[in-house]
Design a protein around this motif. Structure first.
Motif: not given
Length: 124
Positions: A1-11, A98-111
């Motif tokens: 899982v990744q988070l990709q941020a964008s939109g910063g700059g000089l204002v 985020i809770e991540v899918v590990i298998s069709p019947t299992f996902h991780t706790p929130e991290r």
């Protein structure tokens, strides 16, 4: 899982910017999403947070100027920043529980996951 941020700059002071942060990967569920910032020499601080139900909370310093929102269909959180001030200058980080899918019947706790940070500079 990744988070990709964008939109910063000089204002210029009084101007606006919109930050975006998209989550990708084997996501089962995203709970709270939010934005933090860290200015040079300061600790990271909460800017705004939005729950999965759409409730929001803001730092006092940005209330009335910043708006956090999310698009669940795109796994994306936004931060609309208006009436920017020089003291808003910082690296802005997005985060998500985020809770991540590990298998069709299992996902991780929130991290908590973090984006890479995007620099916002408010200067004339």
């Amino acid at each position: 899982v990744q988070l990709q941020a964008s939109g910063g700059g000089l204002v210029q002071p009084g101007g606006s910017l919109r930050l975006s942060c998209a989550a990708s990967g084997p996501i089962f569920r995203i709970n709270d999403m939010g934005w933090y910032r860290q200015a040079p020499g300061n600790q990271r601080e909460l800017v705004a947070i939005i729950t999965s139900g759409g409730s929001t909370n803001y730092a006092d310093s940005v209330k009335g100027r910043f708006t956090v929102s999310r698009d669940k269909s795109k796994n994306t959180v936004y931060l609309q920043m208006n009436i920017l001030k020089p003291e808003d200058t910082a690296v802005y980080y997005c985060s998500a529980g985020i809770e991540v899918v590990i298998s069709p019947t299992f996902h991780t706790p929130e991290r908590e996951y973090w984006g890479q940070g995007t620099l916002v500079t408010v200067s004339s």
